[in-house]
Structures are given as C-alpha cells and as structure tokens.
Scaffold this motif. Structure first.
Motif, PDB file in Angstrom:
ATOM      1  N   ASP A  14      41.199  40.059  38.951  1.00  0.00           N
ATOM      2  CA  ASP A  14      42.017  41.142  38.706  1.00  0.00           C
ATOM      3  C   ASP A  14      42.089  41.216  37.120  1.00  0.00           C
ATOM      4  OD1 ASP A  14      42.553  41.722  41.165  1.00  0.00           O
ATOM      5  OD2 ASP A  14      44.421  40.602  41.340  1.00  0.00           O
ATOM      6  N   TYR A  15      42.152  40.065  36.499  1.00  0.00           N
ATOM      7  CA  TYR A  15      42.133  40.085  35.008  1.00  0.00           C
ATOM      8  C   TYR A  15      40.785  40.498  34.203  1.00  0.00           C
ATOM      9  CZ  TYR A  15      44.057  38.514  30.429  1.00  0.00           C
ATOM     10  OH  TYR A  15      44.741  38.544  29.267  1.00  0.00           O
ATOM     11  N   LEU A  16      39.605  39.869  34.855  1.00  0.00           N
ATOM     12  CA  LEU A  16      38.417  40.007  34.111  1.00  0.00           C
ATOM     13  C   LEU A  16      37.568  41.127  34.773  1.00  0.00           C
ATOM     14  CD1 LEU A  16      37.012  36.422  34.016  1.00  0.00           C
ATOM     15  CD2 LEU A  16      37.976  37.809  32.127  1.00  0.00           C
ATOM     16  N   GLY A  17      37.746  41.453  36.115  1.00  0.00           N
ATOM     17  CA  GLY A  17      36.827  42.475  36.877  1.00  0.00           C
ATOM     18  C   GLY A  17      35.654  41.874  37.390  1.00  0.00           C
ATOM     19  N   GLU A  18      34.983  42.700  37.752  1.00  0.00           N
ATOM     20  CA  GLU A  18      33.847  42.044  38.820  1.00  0.00           C
ATOM     21  C   GLU A  18      32.468  41.772  37.911  1.00  0.00           C
ATOM     22  OE1 GLU A  18      33.837  40.559  41.622  1.00  0.00           O
ATOM     23  OE2 GLU A  18      35.859  41.012  41.999  1.00  0.00           O
ATOM     24  N   PRO A  19      31.666  40.999  38.167  1.00  0.00           N
ATOM     25  CA  PRO A  19      30.380  40.813  37.552  1.00  0.00           C
ATOM     26  C   PRO A  19      29.524  41.969  37.725  1.00  0.00           C
ATOM     27  CG  PRO A  19      30.303  39.242  39.032  1.00  0.00           C
ATOM     28  CD  PRO A  19      31.814  39.887  39.241  1.00  0.00           C
ATOM     29  N   SER A  20      28.634  42.419  36.724  1.00  0.00           N
ATOM     30  CA  SER A  20      27.837  43.435  36.781  1.00  0.00           C
ATOM     31  C   SER A  20      26.502  42.944  37.965  1.00  0.00           C
ATOM     32  CB  SER A  20      26.973  43.908  35.587  1.00  0.00           C
ATOM     33  OG  SER A  20      26.252  42.756  35.088  1.00  0.00           O
TER      34      SER A  20
END
Length: 207
Positions: A14-20
């Motif tokens: 939630d803090y970082l987001g998902e990897p590309s």
C-alpha cells in the motif's frame, strides 16, 4: 526505537505500490549467455548468507575478471581463497544453503543479482581450473542458480561510487589498522604493527 514502522506485506505494498512489468519479468531461473558474459567480466561480488536462525552475513569476494566459473546453465563455482579462517559464510552455508550474490563491474552502474542454493565442494578437478599462481583454491562454493536478473544503476549514480572525483583524499580515509587496534585490544600491538601485518598478508598470502 522508531515509533512508526511497517509490519505487513500488505502495508508495504500500500505504501510502495506494485512493481512494474519490467521489474517482474526480468528474472530468469538459469544462466544464459548474457549472464555468463557479465560474470566473465566481473572481478568482484558480495555474497550474502544466513545461519539457521536468520543471523545474516555479507562477505566480499574478488579476483581477476572471470574468477567465478560457470559450470552449466544452473551452476557456478566461487573459489575460496586463503583468509582469516573465520569462515562465517562457509559455516552459514552448512546450516542454511540460501545465498544471494551481487556481481559488479567497475565503471558499470547496473549490477547482476543471482540467488540460489549453495554447498561447499572440494572436487580437485574443478578446483584446479581456478588455480592462480599455481595455487588452487582451498575449496569452492557451488551455487545452484534459482534467479538471475540485472539491477538498475540508481544506487551507483546516487553514490558516485565509480567517479574518482567524488572519492575522499587518501589522508581522509578511515584507517583500518587503527580500527582493528581499538576493537581487538590485543597486548603488544600498535596501529603501526597491525598495518605492517596487513601489508605483509596482502603481499604474500593472497593465494
């Protein structure tokens, strides 16, 4: 003690987001020709291990470029040269085979990461293939490769690691002999005597 910490995978995502898609698709489970070519040009790596309780260790390994020997698409060998005989990494491998490697090439920001399982081997035929100055390594660390991927150059760009104009002047560098003298507290030693012993070892006992 930090008051605000992240304690779950979901909170971290939630803090970082998902990897590309690039970050997730770049991992391969074997040594291809590109990985092998990188290893052949690399004179230095860091090796991370942990014991059965998760106590971690990171250790440098270095020699002439190509000192790590690729056996096949799933296995590589890292020579174990003479050292201080603490054998922290080797002891960890006996207890927990998980290993992480970070290969570097001076001047190149992108590094090569390899993760897998390790074991200690002493096959004389293979050790002889890694001999230097007529001396074979004491043993070798064989890594069964599970993941290979290129890591981006951002850390090297931020740090300026390969930029000589960003390096400290020699007189401003930490003095390892003074640090060792302060930490070991051995009788009948001085920073100068420790420095002489270090230089002797570097000169006469590399192999």
């Amino acid at each position: 003690m930090m008051k605000d910490s992240i304690t779950s995978e979901q909170e971290l995502r939630d803090y970082l987001g998902e990897p590309s898609i690039n970050a997730t698709s770049k991992v391969i489970p074997y040594i291809d020709e590109h990985v092998e070519a990188y290893i052949a040009k690399s004179p230095f790596l860091t090796m991370s291990t942990a014991d059965e309780n998760g106590v971690c260790d990171a250790s440098p390994r270095g020699d002439a470029p190509g000192f790590v020997l690729v056996q096949d698409e799933k296995h590589l060998l890292i020579p174990e040269r003479p050292g201080n005989k603490r054998a922290d990494s080797l002891m960890n491998i006996l207890k927990n085979p998980g290993i992480g490697l970070l290969f570097m090439i001076p001047g190149l920001g992108e590094t090569l990461r390899i993760n897998g399982k390790a074991r200690l081997v002493k096959d004389a035929e293979w050790l002889e293939k890694m001999a230097v100055q007529g001396k074979a390594p004491l043993l070798a660390i064989q890594v069964e490769v599970e993941e290979c991927y290129i890591h981006c150059a951002k850390a090297f760009i931020r740090s300026g690691l390969w930029k000589p104009d960003s390096w400290l002047e020699k007189e401003d560098l930490p003095k390892p002999s003074k640090i060792l003298h302060a930490h070991t507290k051995l009788p009948d030693t001085t920073p100068d005597s420790i420095q002489k012993r270090l230089e002797e070892g570097y000169r006469e006992r590399l192999y």
